[in-house]
Design an enzyme around this catalytic site. Structure first.
Site, PDB file in Angstrom:
ATOM      1  N   PHE A  61       3.743  -4.872  -3.564  1.00 33.69           N
ATOM      2  CA  PHE A  61       4.676  -3.753  -3.446  1.00 33.69           C
ATOM      3  C   PHE A  61       5.563  -3.585  -4.673  1.00 33.69           C
ATOM      4  O   PHE A  61       6.638  -3.011  -4.586  1.00 33.69           O
ATOM      5  CB  PHE A  61       5.528  -3.907  -2.192  1.00 33.69           C
ATOM      6  CG  PHE A  61       4.715  -3.926  -0.939  1.00 33.69           C
ATOM      7  CD1 PHE A  61       3.899  -2.853  -0.610  1.00 33.69           C
ATOM      8  CD2 PHE A  61       4.727  -5.019  -0.103  1.00 33.69           C
ATOM      9  CE1 PHE A  61       3.130  -2.867   0.536  1.00 33.69           C
ATOM     10  CE2 PHE A  61       3.962  -5.046   1.052  1.00 33.69           C
ATOM     11  CZ  PHE A  61       3.167  -3.967   1.377  1.00 33.69           C
ATOM     12  N   CYS A  62       5.104  -4.044  -5.799  1.00 35.37           N
ATOM     13  CA  CYS A  62       5.849  -3.947  -7.050  1.00 35.37           C
ATOM     14  C   CYS A  62       5.472  -2.648  -7.765  1.00 35.37           C
ATOM     15  O   CYS A  62       4.343  -2.163  -7.643  1.00 35.37           O
ATOM     16  CB  CYS A  62       5.491  -5.155  -7.923  1.00 35.37           C
ATOM     17  SG  CYS A  62       6.257  -5.151  -9.552  1.00 35.37           S
ATOM     18  N   GLY A  63       6.393  -2.118  -8.524  1.00 35.93           N
ATOM     19  CA  GLY A  63       6.117  -0.926  -9.319  1.00 35.93           C
ATOM     20  C   GLY A  63       5.037  -1.154 -10.364  1.00 35.93           C
ATOM     21  O   GLY A  63       4.424  -0.206 -10.858  1.00 35.93           O
ATOM     22  N   ALA A  65       2.301  -2.834  -9.669  1.00 37.38           N
ATOM     23  CA  ALA A  65       1.049  -3.087  -8.936  1.00 37.38           C
ATOM     24  C   ALA A  65      -0.153  -2.314  -9.485  1.00 37.38           C
ATOM     25  O   ALA A  65      -1.275  -2.830  -9.408  1.00 37.38           O
ATOM     26  CB  ALA A  65       1.229  -2.827  -7.444  1.00 37.38           C
TER      27      ALA A  65
END
Length: 181
Positions: A61-63, A65
């Site tokens: 859920f990281c930017g 990703a």
């Protein structure tokens, strides 16, 4: 009492050295570590001795990703030339799913990830997986998700790249080509 404790510790030493993640006494450098695989079993970097290894701490859920797609492209392009791309999911920055089954399913369905993934692990601080603790002494502790460590054929940390350096960037590709040369 001290002698008993000393003998107990010495008797436990082979068990400690055989534990996943811990370096083996005879090994040195980045190829000396093991990771529990998200699919079961162990990913032993010693099997890649003499070849470059790219270890990346990841989070679903990281930017950053979308870099999963770039890492998959590296796996497809450079894997046949000997590069191991290894993703290590971590929730140290609070952006990872809670269980390994969900992580694996997300990576495969969303980004087509086929490169090896380790079980979720800590990548910073006192509970960091031994690889990341070693890498921190060699270069830099991960400051965020998608921090990339490139271990050279000789086991030394050849380069580290912060999250903002994408797998398809010229800077990254140049270091990778040099490691594969």
């Amino acid at each position: 009492m001290a002698e008993l404790s000393r003998r107990a510790l010495l008797g436990a030493a082979p068990l400690l050295l055989a534990a996943p993640g811990l370096p083996r006494a005879a090994d040195a450098g980045g190829h000396a570590f093991r990771f529990d695989s998200i699919e079961g079993g162990v990913i032993d970097l010693a099997e890649w001795r003499g070849k470059p290894v790219l270890v990346v701490n990841t989070a679903s859920f990281c930017g950053f990703a979308p870099q999963f797609a770039g890492l998959q492209a590296l796996h497809e392009q450079y894997g046949p030339r000997g590069l191991l791309v290894l993703g290590v999911p971590s929730n140290d920055f609070n952006q990872e799913q809670s269980d390994s089954t969900s992580i694996k399913a997300f990576c495969e369905a969303t980004f087509g990830v086929a490169f090896p993934l380790a079980m979720p692990a800590h990548v910073k601080g006192p509970r960091a997986h031994p690889f990341f603790a070693w890498a921190a002494t060699q270069g830099s502790e991960p400051r965020w998700n998608f921090f990339k460590y490139l271990v050279g054929r000789d086991g030394r940390l050849a380069h580290w790249f912060p999250s903002r350096v994408a797998p398809d960037s010229a800077e990254f590709r140049q270091a990778l080509e040099a490691a594969l040369a």
